[in-house]
Design a protein around this motif. Structure first.
Motif, mmCIF file in Angstrom:
data_model
loop_
_atom_site.group_PDB
_atom_site.id
_atom_site.type_symbol
_atom_site.label_atom_id
_atom_site.label_comp_id
_atom_site.label_asym_id
_atom_site.label_seq_id
_atom_site.Cartn_x
_atom_site.Cartn_y
_atom_site.Cartn_z
ATOM 1 N N LEU A 7 0.835 -1.202 0.000
ATOM 2 C CA LEU A 7 0.000 0.000 0.000
ATOM 3 C C LEU A 7 0.870 1.253 0.000
ATOM 4 N N ILE A 8 1.930 1.252 0.824
ATOM 5 C CA ILE A 8 2.851 2.385 0.886
ATOM 6 C C ILE A 8 3.541 2.585 -0.457
ATOM 7 N N SER A 9 3.974 1.499 -1.049
ATOM 8 C CA SER A 9 4.649 1.588 -2.339
ATOM 9 C C SER A 9 3.727 2.178 -3.400
ATOM 10 N N ARG A 10 2.486 1.747 -3.397
ATOM 11 C CA ARG A 10 1.521 2.297 -4.356
ATOM 12 C C ARG A 10 1.296 3.779 -4.093
ATOM 13 N N GLY A 11 1.212 4.137 -2.817
ATOM 14 C CA GLY A 11 0.999 5.536 -2.479
ATOM 15 C C GLY A 11 2.134 6.427 -2.942
ATOM 16 N N GLU A 12 3.373 5.919 -2.916
ATOM 17 C CA GLU A 12 4.513 6.712 -3.364
ATOM 18 C C GLU A 12 4.364 7.102 -4.832
ATOM 19 N N GLY A 13 3.936 6.158 -5.658
ATOM 20 C CA GLY A 13 3.734 6.477 -7.070
ATOM 21 C C GLY A 13 2.575 7.421 -7.284
ATOM 22 N N LEU A 14 1.489 7.221 -6.539
ATOM 23 C CA LEU A 14 0.306 8.060 -6.708
ATOM 24 C C LEU A 14 0.556 9.496 -6.256
ATOM 25 N N GLU B 98 -9.581 4.088 -2.650
ATOM 26 C CA GLU B 98 -8.451 3.210 -2.367
ATOM 27 C C GLU B 98 -7.129 3.872 -2.749
ATOM 28 N N GLU B 99 -7.136 4.749 -3.761
ATOM 29 C CA GLU B 99 -5.916 5.469 -4.122
ATOM 30 C C GLU B 99 -5.590 6.530 -3.070
ATOM 31 N N LEU B 100 -6.615 7.209 -2.576
ATOM 32 C CA LEU B 100 -6.389 8.195 -1.522
ATOM 33 C C LEU B 100 -5.872 7.510 -0.254
ATOM 34 N N GLU B 101 -6.361 6.318 0.036
ATOM 35 C CA GLU B 101 -5.889 5.588 1.213
ATOM 36 C C GLU B 101 -4.424 5.196 1.054
ATOM 37 N N ILE C 58 -2.181 6.898 -0.743
ATOM 38 C CA ILE C 58 -1.435 8.145 -0.571
ATOM 39 C C ILE C 58 -1.309 8.479 0.913
ATOM 40 N N ALA C 59 -2.404 8.340 1.657
ATOM 41 C CA ALA C 59 -2.380 8.634 3.096
ATOM 42 C C ALA C 59 -1.408 7.709 3.821
ATOM 43 N N ALA C 60 -1.370 6.436 3.439
ATOM 44 C CA ALA C 60 -0.453 5.493 4.082
ATOM 45 C C ALA C 60 0.995 5.885 3.825
ATOM 46 N N TYR C 61 1.299 6.302 2.600
ATOM 47 C CA TYR C 61 2.665 6.715 2.293
ATOM 48 C C TYR C 61 3.060 7.939 3.128
ATOM 49 N N ILE C 62 2.166 8.928 3.224
ATOM 50 C CA ILE C 62 2.456 10.129 4.020
ATOM 51 C C ILE C 62 2.618 9.768 5.494
#
Length: 322
Positions: free
Chosen positions: A42-49, A125-128, A130-134
């Motif tokens: 999830l964190i990895s996906r958030g980094e790209g988003l 799910e994309e916003l979640e 991004i939030a996890a990465y932050i």
């Protein structure tokens, strides 16, 4: 160990290194990096988003005077506390990003500088992600950010002092009016209070302001005396206060800062005693009081209130040199 397990172990090491060595913003709560594969993905996906959708405005390196929005380090430091969980952090951040509003923002300084951001029409799910990465990453901050955060804290402290000072002036004036109003009620009942307010309320308010070296007014969107009618700017502040009270806010005020003065706006709430002159005509106001009101205020709008309702606002104008 499988290739998949090796991949996520490697990914965790990269993210943890970034959290340890990147330049962070204002001191935020320490967050323990997760080790489970699902959260790491999830964190990895958030980094790209976040790179695709956020950094064009929330740039990490744009100069202060060329920015469109605060850096992500600032966002993280305002939303992350010592008691934050990923779920709570995500809920607050996603709520604001999907429905930007002053009432659910935690960054008043950014609102004043950049105004509200547009809503982000991203899937939840994309916003979640991004939030996890932050949440888990110590975001990189611009070189000027630490000094800016210090200045912001100092400005906030000064602002709170002005808020308290203006409220003190309003309460002192309220005490002067209340003391004289009670004397008028004791002498002539509620109808006697109507006569007092007609001739003495505004002069007493003005003299209190002069004694305190400020300008004080009471204004309303439903005035009794036309001289107490709120102008367009005051109506805007009054409606904002009404919205905040309706949202359950406790310490409600507004403050505008100008070149030569600072203006504080504070609510005037009704109580049970107020209803003798401001309540329902057929229920709370006696015939004698109603006759006095109709005689002195033929265009009266200040009736029909219940207890604990917003009747108007104090407007306290304080010179900058104070």
């Amino acid at each position: 160990m499988s290739i998949r397990d090796n991949f996520f172990r490697y990914l965790a090491a990269i993210i943890l290194a970034g959290a340890l060595f990147s330049c962070g913003g204002d001191e935020a709560a320490a967050v323990t990096m997760p080790t489970d594969a699902e959260t790491l993905a999830l964190i990895s996906r958030g980094e790209g988003l976040i790179a695709t959708n956020c950094y064009s405005c929330h740039s990490t390196d744009a100069p202060m005077n060329e920015r469109l929005a605060p850096p992500m380090a600032g966002v993280r430091s305002h939303y992350l506390t010592d008691t934050s969980s990923l779920a709570g952090f995500t809920e607050e951040l996603v709520r604001f990003v999907r429905f930007p509003d002053k009432s659910n923002s935690k960054m008043p300084g950014a609102l004043r500088r950049f105004s509200l951001m547009p809503a982000m029409p991203l899937p939840e799910e994309e916003l979640e992600a991004i939030a996890a990465y932050i949440f888990y990453t110590d975001m990189e901050a611009p070189d000027w950010f630490e000094a800016h955060q210090k200045e912001e804290r100092q400005a906030m402290d000064a602002r709170q002092e002005l808020v308290a000072e203006g409220k003190s002036y309003a309460l002192q004036t309220k005490a002067v009016l209340g003391k004289n109003l009670m004397a008028a009620i004791s002498e002539g009942g509620a109808e006697g209070a109507v006569g007092f307010c007609n001739t003495r309320a505004i002069p007493l308010t003005d003299s209190s302001g002069q004694a305190l070296n400020v300008r004080i007014r009471r204004v309303s969107d439903r005035p009794r005396n036309p001289d107490n009618a709120a102008d367009s700017l005051q109506l805007e502040q009054l409606n904002a206060i009404r919205d905040e009270l309706a949202a359950g806010e406790k310490e409600v005020f507004r403050l505008t800062e100008m070149e030569h003065e600072v203006i504080g706006y504070y609510p005037i709430m009704t109580n049970v005693m107020c209803l003798q002159c401001h309540g329902e005509k057929t229920k709370d106001i006696s015939p004698a009081t109603l006759s006095a009101l109709e005689a002195l205020y033929p265009e009266d709008q200040a009736v029909g209130y219940a207890a604990n309702q917003l009747r108007g606002i104090w407007v306290v104008s304080m010179p900058r040199e104070k």
